[in-house]
Design a protein around this motif. Structure first.
Motif, mmCIF file in Angstrom:
data_model
loop_
_atom_site.group_PDB
_atom_site.id
_atom_site.type_symbol
_atom_site.label_atom_id
_atom_site.label_comp_id
_atom_site.label_asym_id
_atom_site.label_seq_id
_atom_site.Cartn_x
_atom_site.Cartn_y
_atom_site.Cartn_z
ATOM 1 N N PHE A 107 8.747 -14.398 -2.741
ATOM 2 C CA PHE A 107 8.715 -14.451 -1.268
ATOM 3 C C PHE A 107 10.120 -14.698 -0.731
ATOM 4 O O PHE A 107 10.780 -15.657 -1.116
ATOM 5 N N ALA A 108 10.569 -13.822 0.182
ATOM 6 C CA ALA A 108 11.869 -14.005 0.845
ATOM 7 C C ALA A 108 11.805 -13.402 2.240
ATOM 8 O O ALA A 108 12.596 -12.538 2.601
ATOM 9 N N PHE A 109 10.846 -13.885 3.038
ATOM 10 C CA PHE A 109 10.638 -13.325 4.377
ATOM 11 C C PHE A 109 10.646 -14.457 5.407
ATOM 12 O O PHE A 109 9.612 -14.917 5.887
ATOM 13 N N GLY A 110 11.872 -14.917 5.710
ATOM 14 C CA GLY A 110 12.025 -16.066 6.599
ATOM 15 C C GLY A 110 11.505 -15.846 8.002
ATOM 16 O O GLY A 110 11.147 -16.802 8.702
ATOM 17 N N GLN A 111 11.444 -14.583 8.453
ATOM 18 C CA GLN A 111 10.958 -14.285 9.799
ATOM 19 C C GLN A 111 9.560 -14.823 10.026
ATOM 20 O O GLN A 111 9.185 -15.179 11.146
ATOM 21 N N MET A 112 8.775 -14.886 8.961
ATOM 22 C CA MET A 112 7.404 -15.372 9.075
ATOM 23 C C MET A 112 7.330 -16.899 9.124
ATOM 24 O O MET A 112 6.449 -17.474 9.761
ATOM 25 N N LEU A 113 8.282 -17.552 8.479
ATOM 26 C CA LEU A 113 8.218 -19.007 8.339
ATOM 27 C C LEU A 113 8.784 -19.758 9.536
ATOM 28 O O LEU A 113 8.208 -20.743 9.995
ATOM 29 N N TYR A 114 9.932 -19.281 10.031
ATOM 30 C CA TYR A 114 10.665 -20.046 11.044
ATOM 31 C C TYR A 114 10.480 -19.402 12.416
ATOM 32 O O TYR A 114 11.425 -18.950 13.055
ATOM 33 N N THR A 115 9.233 -19.380 12.860
ATOM 34 C CA THR A 115 8.900 -18.716 14.123
ATOM 35 C C THR A 115 9.386 -19.498 15.344
ATOM 36 O O THR A 115 9.358 -18.986 16.462
ATOM 37 N N LEU A 133 3.784 -8.025 14.898
ATOM 38 C CA LEU A 133 3.015 -7.061 14.102
ATOM 39 C C LEU A 133 3.533 -7.028 12.666
ATOM 40 O O LEU A 133 2.741 -7.023 11.706
ATOM 41 N N LEU A 134 4.854 -7.018 12.516
ATOM 42 C CA LEU A 134 5.464 -6.999 11.185
ATOM 43 C C LEU A 134 5.065 -8.237 10.390
ATOM 44 O O LEU A 134 4.693 -8.145 9.203
ATOM 45 N N ILE A 135 5.114 -9.397 11.033
ATOM 46 C CA ILE A 135 4.742 -10.650 10.378
ATOM 47 C C ILE A 135 3.271 -10.629 9.977
ATOM 48 O O ILE A 135 2.906 -11.030 8.859
ATOM 49 N N PHE A 136 2.419 -10.139 10.862
ATOM 50 C CA PHE A 136 0.972 -10.066 10.573
ATOM 51 C C PHE A 136 0.705 -9.203 9.344
ATOM 52 O O PHE A 136 -0.041 -9.596 8.442
ATOM 53 N N LEU A 137 1.330 -8.025 9.294
ATOM 54 C CA LEU A 137 1.087 -7.089 8.194
ATOM 55 C C LEU A 137 1.631 -7.620 6.869
ATOM 56 O O LEU A 137 0.967 -7.523 5.827
ATOM 57 N N LYS A 138 2.831 -8.201 6.919
ATOM 58 C CA LYS A 138 3.418 -8.717 5.675
ATOM 59 C C LYS A 138 2.671 -9.953 5.181
ATOM 60 O O LYS A 138 2.475 -10.125 3.975
ATOM 61 N N LYS A 139 2.268 -10.815 6.108
ATOM 62 C CA LYS A 139 1.502 -11.998 5.716
ATOM 63 C C LYS A 139 0.208 -11.586 5.020
ATOM 64 O O LYS A 139 -0.165 -12.146 3.972
ATOM 65 N N LYS A 140 -0.463 -10.588 5.590
ATOM 66 C CA LYS A 140 -1.706 -10.084 5.008
ATOM 67 C C LYS A 140 -1.467 -9.547 3.592
ATOM 68 O O LYS A 140 -2.259 -9.802 2.674
ATOM 69 N N ALA A 141 -0.359 -8.825 3.411
ATOM 70 C CA ALA A 141 -0.029 -8.261 2.097
ATOM 71 C C ALA A 141 0.270 -9.366 1.085
ATOM 72 O O ALA A 141 -0.174 -9.306 -0.070
ATOM 73 N N PHE A 142 1.023 -10.376 1.501
ATOM 74 C CA PHE A 142 1.329 -11.485 0.593
ATOM 75 C C PHE A 142 0.053 -12.197 0.159
ATOM 76 O O PHE A 142 -0.136 -12.507 -1.025
ATOM 77 N N ILE A 143 -0.827 -12.476 1.118
ATOM 78 C CA ILE A 143 -2.040 -13.237 0.831
ATOM 79 C C ILE A 143 -3.019 -12.431 -0.021
ATOM 80 O O ILE A 143 -3.576 -12.930 -1.005
ATOM 81 N N ASN A 144 -3.234 -11.164 0.343
ATOM 82 C CA ASN A 144 -4.277 -10.363 -0.308
ATOM 83 C C ASN A 144 -3.854 -9.770 -1.654
ATOM 84 O O ASN A 144 -4.706 -9.562 -2.525
#
Length: 375
Positions: A107-115, A133-144
């Motif tokens: 995981f290296a997607f700081g945009q999702m963490l430091y909102t 939208l980008l955060i939603f899609l990437k979060k879903k991919a990481f989780i699923n």
């Protein structure tokens, strides 16, 4: 054990550096495992396949499908089916498909963490929607699509779990200093014209890097130290930033700097400026500590997590604070030396690239064994 290392989505920067370092370390040990390595067109350029032993098999993603996520995922799934790995290690994700084999994702997607970053306040309404939208899609991919996640800092791991309620395995493996900094014989000289105060800004040109603060910083330093001869040395070309010509006397546009030139560049600097508004990790902090260069950084959770007491922190958008701290280091040798000493101590907790690779392998083996035990 059959291990598939998936670098198929890597494009540039720190991700490729980590992946390349990991592979080069890996070839020196653990020869009982079999490794299949999927490479993006960009990561493939950094590896000399001829130097790897027979337990490594490389497969490059074709250029024509690299940028098409669905086609790339289909290609990767085909390889997975052929290899039938005990475990998949996606160096940095997200991975955009669900696999039939256990998958570990970096995981290296700081945009999702430091909102709460001030970066988002600078965006237009449409830009904010795009990021959401980008955060939603990437979060879903990481989780699923991941059976375990690996973070570069403990701060990032905890925030991700808090924000998502993620229940699967999570690990923290720190990024480390590139081995080039310990190999003086490989350093290449990069001569610059010295001034009384040389400020380094080593960066890519992304909006979250907060580079628009540099002209304001220059004005603030001029205001506080009228006769000071100083320069900001920035690793970009002038046309990339489009700063007004009035700042040209105070900026050295370095353009791209190779890894082998970095130590020489640091040796000629007085301070590192890191005004970034979003990161998960940046080895630039560690490089400065290793080269005994004091750091002036944005006061953000990620920078404090990495630097601890080895930096002077500034309100992220206040140019006057960056100027004040830079001039403080210029004038006060005692504070400068104390910061350098703290940096050298702090650097020790990040270990070496070999330490990182050993931790990666331990996680890979653990997840593979856990999966076997479930059968």
């Amino acid at each position: 054990m059959r291990i598939l290392i998936d670098n198929s989505n890597l494009f540039a920067g720190g991700g490729i550096q980590v992946a390349t370092s990991f592979l080069n370390d890996l070839k020196t040990f653990n020869k009982e495992h079999l490794y299949w390595v999927l490479q993006s067109p960009h990561s493939a350029k950094t590896i000399d396949k001829t130097t790897f032993p027979e337990n490594f098999v490389f497969c490059n993603i074709p250029e024509k499908i690299y940028t098409a996520k669905l086609k790339r995922s289909k290609f990767v799934k085909k390889i997975e089916k052929e290899v039938k790995p005990n475990v998949i290690f996606t160096t940095f994700g997200p991975s955009y498909h669900k696999s039939n084999f256990p998958k570990i994702v970096g995981f290296a997607f700081g945009q999702m963490l430091y909102t709460n970053s001030p970066f988002y306040n600078q965006l237009s309404f449409l830009q904010q929607l795009k990021y959401k939208l980008l955060i939603f899609l990437k979060k879903k991919a990481f989780i699923n699509n991941a059976d375990a996640l690996v973070f570069e800092t403990e701060n990032a791991r905890l925030i991700f779990k808090q924000k998502t309620g993620y229940k699967k395995n999570t690990f923290t493996v720190h990024n480390t200093l590139n081995v080039i900094f310990n190999k003086k014989e490989e350093w290449l000289n990069l001569p610059i014209e010295k001034t009384q105060l040389d400020i380094l800004c080593l960066t890519a040109n992304y909006p979250h890097k907060n580079l628009s603060i540099i002209p304001k910083l220059i004005e603030e330093i001029q205001k506080e130290a009228l006769k000071l001869n100083f320069k900001v040395h920035i690793s970009l070309k002038k046309e990339e930033l489009n700063f007004d010509n009035q700042y040209d006397n105070y900026i050295n546009y370095l353009g791209s700097v190779s890894l082998a030139q970095l130590p020489s560049l640091y040796q000629q600097m007085d301070v590192l400026l890191m005004p970034s508004l979003l990161e998960t990790f940046s080895t630039t902090y560690l490089e400065a500590m290793a080269m005994r260069i004091p750091i002036v950084a944005s006061d953000m959770p990620f920078s404090r997590d990495i630097c601890a007491e080895a930096a002077l922190y500034c309100s992220p958008l206040k140019a006057e604070e960056y100027a004040e701290k830079i001039l403080l280091l210029h004038k006060n040798i005692g504070i400068r030396d104390k910061l350098i000493q703290k940096g050298e101590q702090n650097l020790k907790r990040f270990g070496t690239s070999i330490d990182r690779t050993k931790k990666y392998v331990e996680i890979i083996e653990q997840i593979a064994i856990n999966n076997e035990n479930k059968k």
